[in-house]
Write a protein that holds these residues in place. Structure first.
Motif, PDB file in Angstrom:
ATOM      1  N   CYS A 284       0.812  -1.217   0.000  1.00 50.00           N
ATOM      2  CA  CYS A 284       0.000   0.000   0.000  1.00 50.00           C
ATOM      3  C   CYS A 284       0.846   1.268   0.000  1.00 50.00           C
ATOM      4  CB  CYS A 284      -0.934   0.011   1.214  1.00 50.00           C
ATOM      5  SG  CYS A 284      -2.210  -1.264   1.176  1.00 50.00           S
ATOM      6  N   GLY A 285       2.148   1.109   0.238  1.00 54.59           N
ATOM      7  CA  GLY A 285       3.030   2.269   0.208  1.00 54.59           C
ATOM      8  C   GLY A 285       2.913   3.167   1.418  1.00 54.59           C
ATOM      9  N   ILE A 286       2.548   2.589   2.565  1.00 55.90           N
ATOM     10  CA  ILE A 286       2.416   3.382   3.786  1.00 55.90           C
ATOM     11  C   ILE A 286       3.260   2.758   4.888  1.00 55.90           C
ATOM     12  CG2 ILE A 286       0.133   4.279   3.225  1.00 55.90           C
ATOM     13  CD1 ILE A 286      -1.099   2.113   4.943  1.00 55.90           C
ATOM     14  N   GLU A 287       3.504   3.524   5.949  1.00 55.40           N
ATOM     15  CA  GLU A 287       4.290   3.008   7.066  1.00 55.40           C
ATOM     16  C   GLU A 287       3.510   1.926   7.800  1.00 55.40           C
ATOM     17  OE1 GLU A 287       5.374   6.225   9.562  1.00 55.40           O
ATOM     18  OE2 GLU A 287       6.578   7.249   8.019  1.00 55.40           O
ATOM     19  N   HIS A 288       4.236   0.904   8.249  1.00 55.02           N
ATOM     20  CA  HIS A 288       3.587  -0.202   8.946  1.00 55.02           C
ATOM     21  C   HIS A 288       2.901   0.267  10.216  1.00 55.02           C
ATOM     22  CE1 HIS A 288       3.783  -4.019  11.505  1.00 55.02           C
ATOM     23  NE2 HIS A 288       2.845  -4.226  10.590  1.00 55.02           N
ATOM     24  N   GLN A 289       3.521   1.201  10.928  1.00 53.30           N
ATOM     25  CA  GLN A 289       2.915   1.680  12.163  1.00 53.30           C
ATOM     26  C   GLN A 289       1.611   2.419  11.875  1.00 53.30           C
ATOM     27  OE1 GLN A 289       4.015   0.954  15.369  1.00 53.30           O
ATOM     28  NE2 GLN A 289       1.942   1.738  15.785  1.00 53.30           N
ATOM     29  N   ALA A 290       1.585   3.190  10.797  1.00 52.20           N
ATOM     30  CA  ALA A 290       0.358   3.909  10.432  1.00 52.20           C
ATOM     31  C   ALA A 290      -0.750   2.923  10.099  1.00 52.20           C
ATOM     32  CB  ALA A 290       0.620   4.829   9.246  1.00 52.20           C
ATOM     33  N   LEU A 291      -0.397   1.852   9.406  1.00 57.74           N
ATOM     34  CA  LEU A 291      -1.389   0.818   9.089  1.00 57.74           C
ATOM     35  C   LEU A 291      -1.958   0.209  10.359  1.00 57.74           C
ATOM     36  CD1 LEU A 291      -2.533  -1.063   6.667  1.00 57.74           C
ATOM     37  CD2 LEU A 291      -0.830  -2.689   7.514  1.00 57.74           C
ATOM     38  N   LEU A 292      -1.088  -0.158  11.302  1.00 55.74           N
ATOM     39  CA  LEU A 292      -1.549  -0.758  12.550  1.00 55.74           C
ATOM     40  C   LEU A 292      -2.379   0.229  13.369  1.00 55.74           C
ATOM     41  CD1 LEU A 292       1.567  -2.816  13.722  1.00 55.74           C
ATOM     42  CD2 LEU A 292      -0.536  -3.665  12.660  1.00 55.74           C
ATOM     43  N   ASP A 293      -2.005   1.495  13.357  1.00 53.02           N
ATOM     44  CA  ASP A 293      -2.786   2.496  14.081  1.00 53.02           C
ATOM     45  C   ASP A 293      -4.211   2.558  13.542  1.00 53.02           C
ATOM     46  OD1 ASP A 293      -0.606   3.131  15.627  1.00 53.02           O
ATOM     47  OD2 ASP A 293      -0.078   4.950  14.502  1.00 53.02           O
ATOM     48  N   PHE A 294      -4.340   2.503  12.221  1.00 56.75           N
ATOM     49  CA  PHE A 294      -5.676   2.513  11.622  1.00 56.75           C
ATOM     50  C   PHE A 294      -6.439   1.251  11.994  1.00 56.75           C
ATOM     51  CE2 PHE A 294      -8.091   1.023   7.769  1.00 56.75           C
ATOM     52  CZ  PHE A 294      -9.250   1.723   8.059  1.00 56.75           C
ATOM     53  N   TYR A 295      -5.815   0.101  11.845  1.00 54.44           N
ATOM     54  CA  TYR A 295      -6.484  -1.161  12.180  1.00 54.44           C
ATOM     55  C   TYR A 295      -6.944  -1.172  13.635  1.00 54.44           C
ATOM     56  CZ  TYR A 295      -4.945  -3.458   7.810  1.00 54.44           C
ATOM     57  OH  TYR A 295      -4.762  -3.834   6.496  1.00 54.44           O
ATOM     58  N   ARG A 296      -6.108  -0.700  14.539  1.00 54.24           N
ATOM     59  CA  ARG A 296      -6.464  -0.702  15.963  1.00 54.24           C
ATOM     60  C   ARG A 296      -7.593   0.284  16.253  1.00 54.24           C
ATOM     61  NH1 ARG A 296      -0.072  -0.833  17.403  1.00 54.24           N
ATOM     62  NH2 ARG A 296       0.196  -3.111  17.376  1.00 54.24           N
ATOM     63  N   LEU A 297      -7.556   1.437  15.587  1.00 58.43           N
ATOM     64  CA  LEU A 297      -8.626   2.413  15.785  1.00 58.43           C
ATOM     65  C   LEU A 297      -9.961   1.852  15.296  1.00 58.43           C
ATOM     66  CD1 LEU A 297      -9.530   5.278  16.562  1.00 58.43           C
ATOM     67  CD2 LEU A 297      -8.905   6.012  14.245  1.00 58.43           C
ATOM     68  N   PHE A 298      -9.958   1.221  14.122  1.00 56.86           N
ATOM     69  CA  PHE A 298     -11.173   0.599  13.597  1.00 56.86           C
ATOM     70  C   PHE A 298     -11.648  -0.502  14.541  1.00 56.86           C
ATOM     71  CE2 PHE A 298     -13.686   0.029   9.632  1.00 56.86           C
ATOM     72  CZ  PHE A 298     -14.374  -1.131   9.954  1.00 56.86           C
ATOM     73  N   ALA A 299     -10.716  -1.298  15.036  1.00 54.35           N
ATOM     74  CA  ALA A 299     -11.060  -2.446  15.875  1.00 54.35           C
ATOM     75  C   ALA A 299     -11.701  -2.017  17.195  1.00 54.35           C
ATOM     76  CB  ALA A 299      -9.807  -3.275  16.150  1.00 54.35           C
ATOM     77  N   LYS A 300     -11.179  -0.975  17.804  1.00 47.35           N
ATOM     78  CA  LYS A 300     -11.659  -0.609  19.142  1.00 47.35           C
ATOM     79  C   LYS A 300     -12.896   0.289  19.108  1.00 47.35           C
ATOM     80  CE  LYS A 300      -8.961   3.617  19.975  1.00 47.35           C
ATOM     81  NZ  LYS A 300      -7.921   4.241  20.812  1.00 47.35           N
ATOM     82  N   THR A 301     -13.295   0.749  17.906  1.00 49.96           N
ATOM     83  CA  THR A 301     -14.420   1.674  17.789  1.00 49.96           C
ATOM     84  C   THR A 301     -15.641   0.922  17.291  1.00 49.96           C
ATOM     85  OG1 THR A 301     -12.835   3.415  17.200  1.00 49.96           O
ATOM     86  CG2 THR A 301     -15.172   3.886  16.851  1.00 49.96           C
ATOM     87  N   GLU A 302     -16.660   0.841  18.113  1.00 52.69           N
ATOM     88  CA  GLU A 302     -17.864   0.092  17.748  1.00 52.69           C
ATOM     89  C   GLU A 302     -18.623   0.773  16.611  1.00 52.69           C
ATOM     90  OE1 GLU A 302     -21.144  -2.734  18.070  1.00 52.69           O
ATOM     91  OE2 GLU A 302     -18.992  -2.752  18.514  1.00 52.69           O
ATOM     92  N   ARG A 303     -18.840   2.065  16.754  1.00 54.61           N
ATOM     93  CA  ARG A 303     -19.648   2.782  15.762  1.00 54.61           C
ATOM     94  C   ARG A 303     -18.721   3.377  14.694  1.00 54.61           C
ATOM     95  NH1 ARG A 303     -23.855   6.570  18.930  1.00 54.61           N
ATOM     96  NH2 ARG A 303     -21.908   7.385  19.792  1.00 54.61           N
ATOM     97  N   VAL A 304     -18.654   2.671  13.563  1.00 51.62           N
ATOM     98  CA  VAL A 304     -17.770   3.057  12.463  1.00 51.62           C
ATOM     99  C   VAL A 304     -18.591   3.147  11.180  1.00 51.62           C
ATOM    100  CG1 VAL A 304     -15.737   2.479  11.076  1.00 51.62           C
ATOM    101  CG2 VAL A 304     -15.817   1.842  13.499  1.00 51.62           C
ATOM    102  N   ILE A 305     -18.385   4.231  10.435  1.00 50.36           N
ATOM    103  CA  ILE A 305     -18.923   4.348   9.085  1.00 50.36           C
ATOM    104  C   ILE A 305     -17.745   4.399   8.123  1.00 50.36           C
ATOM    105  CG2 ILE A 305     -20.071   5.891   7.441  1.00 50.36           C
ATOM    106  CD1 ILE A 305     -21.957   6.701   9.682  1.00 50.36           C
ATOM    107  N   THR A 306     -17.768   3.531   7.131  1.00 52.02           N
ATOM    108  CA  THR A 306     -16.777   3.578   6.061  1.00 52.02           C
ATOM    109  C   THR A 306     -17.470   4.134   4.831  1.00 52.02           C
ATOM    110  OG1 THR A 306     -15.761   1.589   6.993  1.00 52.02           O
ATOM    111  CG2 THR A 306     -15.029   2.296   4.808  1.00 52.02           C
ATOM    112  N   ALA A 307     -17.181   5.392   4.533  1.00 51.43           N
ATOM    113  CA  ALA A 307     -17.822   6.088   3.409  1.00 51.43           C
ATOM    114  C   ALA A 307     -16.862   6.097   2.234  1.00 51.43           C
ATOM    115  CB  ALA A 307     -18.200   7.511   3.813  1.00 51.43           C
ATOM    116  N   PHE A 308     -17.351   5.727   1.076  1.00 57.58           N
ATOM    117  CA  PHE A 308     -16.476   5.630  -0.092  1.00 57.58           C
ATOM    118  C   PHE A 308     -17.140   6.267  -1.300  1.00 57.58           C
ATOM    119  CE2 PHE A 308     -18.985   1.776   0.252  1.00 57.58           C
ATOM    120  CZ  PHE A 308     -19.475   1.564  -1.024  1.00 57.58           C
TER     121      PHE A 308
END
Length: 919
Positions: A284-308
């Protein structure tokens, strides 16, 4: 002097009409008040639940786009093919020629030899009648829409996952969620009012987070908590990685998955076959830590909207991208509840309405499926039509290829401009030039597409036509007429119906839009078992969540008074869930959603030695589609006046181009010329070019001619975001611009762009060769008699600089500036001189010197189009008053106080000014 044509004089007592904006899919309510002098006051509708009174700058400027200049006001016919003269004809002759032409070709070559290409600009009633004609009477599904180019991947993804094209999120969810993930969506510019609602919610709840996933650092990113600048085409890797992460962290909603879905194990197995998170980050061309930060934020947040939006849909893997997003919501059960779910943000005002009536070539009306015999039988029985299409028709790209090949011999194009908007747009030119019969229904006479038409049919525009549109949250709103029909223009539904009747078809005796809407609503409820308790019983009919049966039987008066409503609205509302999927029931026969295994794959065409860069195309803040409407108003051209290519400074250096200069962008399919800029938000190896400029506005700026025509194999949506390209210098010996109250013929110049001004037309240009007598050249360009006495000019032969102005009775009529360098004087200062009834002596000196003599006269390039506030004005206020927030800037100079789409830019100016002062 140009005289602006206006609509016929309105009644002396202004009357305000509530209607709906014709631009993006947000579907904002508008209050329009016409006046006897032709002015139309525009304001947001405080009662409309989409915008509660707010409008973006495009919506606010609607009143400036309603003049009749350039309008097609009577039917016209061209007998000799492209390039020959158009002749005005009667409606009877035009309709008969259209009907007889289609009838003759159908009788000779069969129903699949003709096609309709329609638009998300049509009202639902127009869309319905067009779909009925082609699929139920001609018997062919060769009707496709420009919505194929923007949201068909979302449709395909919804159908695979949910069994029906259903959007489960509404706008109120954006205000209740705790995390919004925007994927491939520059919402701040493309859907400003929706973005305002998001940012207002964040201000009210500071713990709410915003993540933007986009290859470019757009204006939206300026307001985000996290930006992941993924490589184009890597979304499936990203979301498959998220799916694995969620499963590994134990965040599967086992009860929801077990009771309401199918296919989780296969989908997880497919995702597990890919690399680990380290490799996902690399791909994806991004830093591994940034990827994990996003995954963890998505994981711990119950109410998530993914708008595309388009960054996801406009891809050769668009449908898989959509399903990879939906899979993450199904796995965690984050769907069908407040503040959560996948959310497709549509681009056009009625893309959703077109989907409701089967406007795509692979759909039937009322969310029924063309490939299912029972569905075809139900629709044909309801219509009592002589036939029904029994196979999918040609999707947009395939359609124009079939026209060029001669398999489709007649095409009727409605409310769209495919010579600009299609990929490989020169192929569309070739196709239309060979086509036996091209009919165009439009409001504008001269477009890049109408140049190929044999018959032009004048349609009603916004403010004149009457019907409904459906926005991104499934909300049906009324578009109401508040202006009389100009000239001989007619409603699209009426034109289609009249042609159908001349072709010998019954079933088109509609009396008005209320009549059509009623039939549309009745079909939605016809044999619909979606809200029947025992809907598994086939005798109950065909279940589909799209049901507006409660809206049947309205009188014309009731239809006219209809308030915005959100579907589903079945006649018996007792079984209707509060929100889609809140009952865990989906539209597949077993009521379960489907996980869809998605396998990452690289885009079909990759960069190579000949084309080492990747071209991405998209919108700018203040323009819309091919500018037939927004290109009429000066206000909307003041922020970005020309087409541009945004590229990284190091790429520019390597390819021999410089900021402010011109570059030729080339691909395997075509080439164009644009101004080079470094927006600061694009990675190395990538380019961005806007989609809007046409042959009416620029000599060579059609980005569609460059775009890769490869399509998604499921949806047929083209790859607008990933075309291998190269950049070379566009050699020019001199640059310049003209501001003139009179028309300027710029065709002799090497490159030009025409920009509307408030009291003038502006032409930016570049030229080649040596001009021996600049004064004579300038006079010829401006059409000024050599004997005219009030001619101001200055020439520096050593520097190659020339400036001149034509003045009559003390009033500036035109001015021209030429330099060997592209960094010319401020246009905003010179534009202000056209507001004066007489030039002051300091103004005359300023023209010759090339800069204003008075401090503060140059407000700089426009930042806030709503209030016309320039960059210099904003930066001066920041410095002088030590302003540190966008709200402080708004309080001081008003910028950002209306639609808010300039707030990211104001925020950046604050940061830049603080750094400048610190240095």
């Amino acid at each position: 002097m140009t005289v602006i044509a206006i609509h016929p004089v309105q009644p002396s007592i202004p009357h305000t009409t509530r209607t709906t904006c014709p631009y993006c899919g947000v579907g904002c309510g508008v209050r329009a008040t016409p006046h006897p002098d032709g002015r139309v006051d525009i304001a947001g509708d405080e009662l409309h639940p989409s915008n509660f009174g707010r409008l973006c700058v495009k919506g606010s400027a609607l009143g400036e786009t309603l003049d009749l200049d350039g309008r097609l006001l009577q039917p016209k016919r061209r007998d000799e093919g492209p390039g020959s003269a158009l002749q005005a004809v009667s409606w009877d002759e035009a309709l008969t020629a259209t009907a007889e032409g289609f009838r003759r070709i159908i009788d000779t070559h069969g129903p699949d030899s003709v096609a309709l290409y329609v638009s998300g600009q049509l009202l639902t009633e127009d869309y319905y009648v067009a779909n009925k004609l082609m699929k139920g009477y001609v018997g062919s599904a060769n009707i496709d829409t420009n919505s194929r180019l923007c949201m068909s991947s979302a449709v395909a993804g919804h159908k695979r996952a949910f069994g029906e094209d259903l959007v489960p999120v509404d706008y109120t969810d954006l205000e209740q969620t705790d995390l919004i993930v925007l994927v491939g969506s520059n919402t701040a510019w493309c859907h400003p009012i929706l973005f305002q609602r998001m940012t207002a919610a964040r201000e009210a709840r500071p713990n709410m987070k915003l993540v933007v996933i986009d290859p470019r650092r757009t204006a939206t990113c300026e307001m985000a908590d996290m930006h992941l600048p993924v490589k184009p085409g890597t979304d499936v890797w990203l979301f498959n990685g998220l799916l694995r992460f969620l499963a590994r962290e134990g965040l599967t909603d086992a009860k929801f998955v077990d009771q309401h879905t199918h296919g989780m194990d296969e989908t997880l197995t497919a995702a597990a076959g890919e690399a680990d998170s380290v490799d996902v980050a690399r791909r994806c061309g991004i830093e591994h830590q940034a990827l994990l930060d996003f995954y963890r934020l998505f994981a711990k947040t119950e109410r998530v909207i993914t708008a595309f939006s388009m960054g996801v849909n406009q891809s050769s893997a668009g449908t898989d991208k959509v399903n990879s997003i939906i899979n993450c919501h199904l796995l965690t059960g984050r769907i069908g509840r407040a503040g959560m779910g996948p959310f497709s943000i549509t681009g056009q005002p009625n893309a959703m309405g077109g989907r409701e009536v089967g406007g795509l070539a692979n759909m039937l009306a009322s969310h029924m499926d063309l490939d299912k015999p029972a569905h075809r039988e139900l629709v044909q029985g309801f219509w009592q039509s002589p036939s029904i299409a029994d196979k999918p028709g040609l999707k947009a790209v395939d359609l124009f290829e079939a026209i060029e090949a001669g398999r489709v011999k007649a095409v009727w194009i409605m409310a769209t401009n495919p010579v600009i908007s299609m990929p490989d747009a020169d192929q569309v030119k070739r196709a239309l030039s060979k086509c036996e019969l091209v009919v165009c229904s439009d409001i504008v006479e001269n477009t890049d597409t109408s140049a190929f038409a044999h018959i032009l049919l004048p349609a009603l525009g916004w403010g004149e036509k009457d019907g409904t549109v459906t926005n991104s949250e499934r909300r049906i709103s009324r578009q109401r007429a508040f202006l009389p029909a100009p000239g001989e223009a007619r409603a699209d539904w009426r034109i289609i119906s009249d042609v159908a009747k001349r072709m010998g078809y019954d079933g088109f005796d509609f009396t008005g839009p209320a009549d059509i809407f009623d039939e549309h609503a009745r079909l939605s409820a016809h044999a619909n078992s979606a809200f029947v308790a025992d809907d598994a019983n086939p005798s109950k009919g065909i279940a589909r969540r799209f049901d507006i049966g409660a809206l049947t039987g309205m009188s014309p008066a009731s239809f006219d008074a209809m308030k915005p409503v959100q579907w589903p609205l079945p006649a018996d509302a007792s079984h209707t869930p509060i929100r889609l999927f809140s009952d865990g029931r989906f539209s597949h026969p077993d009521g379960r959603a489907r996980f869809v295994p998605t396998h990452p794959r690289a885009p079909v065409n990759s960069a190579d030695e000949d084309f080492p860069l990747l071209l991405n195309s998209g919108r700018v803040r203040d323009q819309w589609h091919t500018m037939t409407r927004t290109g009429k108003t000066a206000r909307l051209s003041e922020h970005i006046a020309e087409s541009f290519v945004d590229m990284h400074p190091q790429d520019a250096l390597m390819h021999g181009v410089r900021e402010g200069g011109l570059a030729r962008i080339s691909t395997k399919w075509g080439a164009m010329v644009a101004r080079v800029r470094h927006g600061g938000g694009i990675a190395r190896g990538q380019l961005f070019v806007p989609i809007h400029w046409t042959a009416q506005f620029a000599s060579d700026a059609r980005v569609g001619a460059l775009v890769n025509p490869v399509v998604d194999p499921v949806s047929g949506e083209p790859e607008f975001k990933h075309t291998p390209a190269r950049v070379d210098e566009f050699r020019a010996d001199w640059y310049g611009f003209v501001l003139s109250r009179e028309h300027i013929d710029a065709d002799k110049l090497a490159h030009w762009t025409r920009v509307p001004g408030r009291q003038f037309t502006r032409v930016e240009f570049a030229g080649r060769g040596v001009v021996e007598d600049r004064s004579a050249w300038a006079r010829e360009l401006l059409g000024v008699d050599a004997a005219h006495l009030d001619w101001l000019d200055y020439e520096d032969n050593t520097a190659g600089v020339y400036r001149a102005a034509h003045v009559v009775d003390g009033k500036v009529i035109a001015c021209v500036f030429v330099s060997p360098r592209p960094d010319l004087p401020s246009r905003s200062w010179l534009a202000s001189l056209f507001d004066k009834t007489e030039l002051e002596e300091t103004d005359r000196i300023g023209i010759l010197v090339g800069q204003p003599m008075r401090k503060g006269a140059d407000t700089g390039p426009t930042v806030c189009s709503c209030f016309g506030v320039g960059r210099n004005t904003i930066c001066d206020a920041i410095r002088q008053r030590n302003l540190t927030t966008p709200s402080a800037v708004t309080a001081c100079v008003k910028a950002g106080g209306n639609c808010g789409s300039c707030i990211p830019e104001i925020k950046r100016l604050i940061a830049e000014t603080v750094v400048e002062q610190a240095a």
